[in-house]
Design an enzyme around this catalytic site. Structure first.
Site, PDB file in Angstrom:
ATOM      1  N   ASP A  35       0.858  -1.173   0.000  1.00 48.05           N
ATOM      2  CA  ASP A  35       0.000   0.000   0.000  1.00 48.05           C
ATOM      3  C   ASP A  35       0.902   1.233   0.000  1.00 48.05           C
ATOM      4  OD1 ASP A  35      -2.447   1.506   0.330  1.00 48.05           O
ATOM      5  OD2 ASP A  35      -1.859   1.773   2.420  1.00 48.05           O
ATOM      6  N   ASP A  37      -0.352   5.070   0.900  1.00 50.78           N
ATOM      7  CA  ASP A  37      -0.703   6.029   1.945  1.00 50.78           C
ATOM      8  C   ASP A  37      -0.777   5.343   3.305  1.00 50.78           C
ATOM      9  OD1 ASP A  37      -1.084   8.279   0.162  1.00 50.78           O
ATOM     10  OD2 ASP A  37      -2.903   7.284  -0.512  1.00 50.78           O
ATOM     11  N   ASP A 209      -1.396  -1.051   6.001  1.00 51.71           N
ATOM     12  CA  ASP A 209      -1.638  -0.415   7.301  1.00 51.71           C
ATOM     13  C   ASP A 209      -3.110  -0.378   7.691  1.00 51.71           C
ATOM     14  OD1 ASP A 209      -2.644   2.797   6.913  1.00 51.71           O
ATOM     15  OD2 ASP A 209      -1.886   1.749   5.154  1.00 51.71           O
TER      16      ASP A 209
END
Length: 338
Positions: A35, A37, A209
């Site tokens: 990922d 961001d 995250d």
């Protein structure tokens, strides 16, 4: 980017001596997906733009809640957020450059991947032109070129008066189906290896995250979750095996250990150390035509909306919890840890 809806827990990949015995003696190529961001960078590129040059933080929070409640789809809300921007691309990038913080160990980790011929891919619900510009700036164009970005494209007016996402998967309520993208990449890798008469089985690593990463994470053999954030919490709540990390230095150490572990297992005429034998099962049941009964019975409406938006949007509109579903065989019991 908008906060995505919580998907259902993924079954963990475990070592099965019987189920994967056919993989013995096949050394696997590692392929990393990450990922962007909140994972490579600590902040969200979309949020920075929306808060400074678009709808503002208060409106963005309201829109995020509409996604969580199932009132509107991720794709629909995202289009409103991106459509609220009125700033030339270069001017918008200035505030991102000043605000963004990169993981302190990401660059050395990526250089390790290059040196060891480990493909590294960004997989994101964001806009590819923005992510490429950020990587070019923070890593340099030469190093950035080694990273394949799997994300949505964008049409941005020269004067910044119009920003429009060009969705990677136009028929999806998510805009970009990360699970589909990882499966496509896995298939491509297997085809390339087959053409080279290489029978190795790719080891898919995913690094994330947030819970929006789970559709992709459940297709991976190894899952890394940034410590202290929602993905790790969700994995703990639902007993999903994962490896927590603080920085990409932790990811590097674990990948080095996994490579050694895998090599020792296959060198000893055993099965590879890690493999996800249930991925195919998940791909069969995770379709628009077959909603598993155990998901329907889940107390979390968000989980249903995330993976089967078309099936459950009608339920939301009619406010009717009753629905007829096709029969789906019960899932087999999860494998025991090795």
């Amino acid at each position: 980017m908008p906060t995505a809806i919580t998907p259902p827990p993924a079954p963990e990949a475990k070592t099965l001596s019987g189920a994967v015995s056919q993989l013995a003696n096949k050394k696997r190529k590692i392929i990393c997906f990450s990922d962007f961001d909140g994972t490579i960078f600590m902040q969200d590129t979309g949020h920075i733009l929306f808060d400074n040059h678009g709808c503002g933080s208060k409106r963005r929070e309201i829109l995020d809640e509409q996604i969580k409640s199932g009132e509107r789809s991720f794709r629909e809300v995202s289009e409103e957020m991106w459509g609220s921007l009125n700033v030339p691309f270069d001017d918008g990038f200035e505030v991102m450059e000043k605000t963004l913080e990169i993981d302190p160990d990401f660059q050395s980790f990526h250089q390790y991947c290059i040196a060891n011929e480990i493909p590294f891919n960004v997989i994101s619900a964001g806009l590819k032109p923005i992510l490429r510009r950020v990587l070019d700036t923070f890593l340099g164009e030469e190093e950035s070129a080694h990273i394949d970005i799997v994300a949505n494209d964008a049409a941005i007016a020269a004067d910044g008066s119009k920003w429009k996402p060009i969705w990677r998967h136009g028929d999806s309520a998510l805009g970009h189906d990360k699970a589909q993208s990882i499966n496509e990449a896995r298939h491509d890798a297997e085809e390339r290896l087959a053409k080279e008469d290489d029978e190795s089985v790719p080891l898919i690593v995913f690094i994330g995250d947030g819970v929006s990463d789970l559709p992709a994470a459940r297709e991976a053999d190894v899952l890394f979750a940034r410590r202290g954030l929602r993905l790790e919490e969700y994995c703990q709540e639902h007993s999903i095996a994962h490896i927590p990390f603080d920085t990409f230095a932790d990811v590097r150490r674990e990948i080095e250990r996994i490579r050694a572990e895998d090599e020792a297992a296959t060198g000893g005429r055993g099965a590879p150390a890690r493999f996800n034998p249930r991925a195919n099962l998940w791909r069969r049941v995770s379709t628009q035509a077959a909603v598993p009964r155990y998901v329907l019975m889940s107390p979390t409406k968000e989980e249903k909306m995330f993976l089967w938006p078309e099936a459950f949007s009608e339920i939301t509109a009619k406010a009717n919890p009753a629905v007829e579903l096709k029969e789906v065989p019960d899932l087999p019991a999860a494998s025991a840890p090795a």
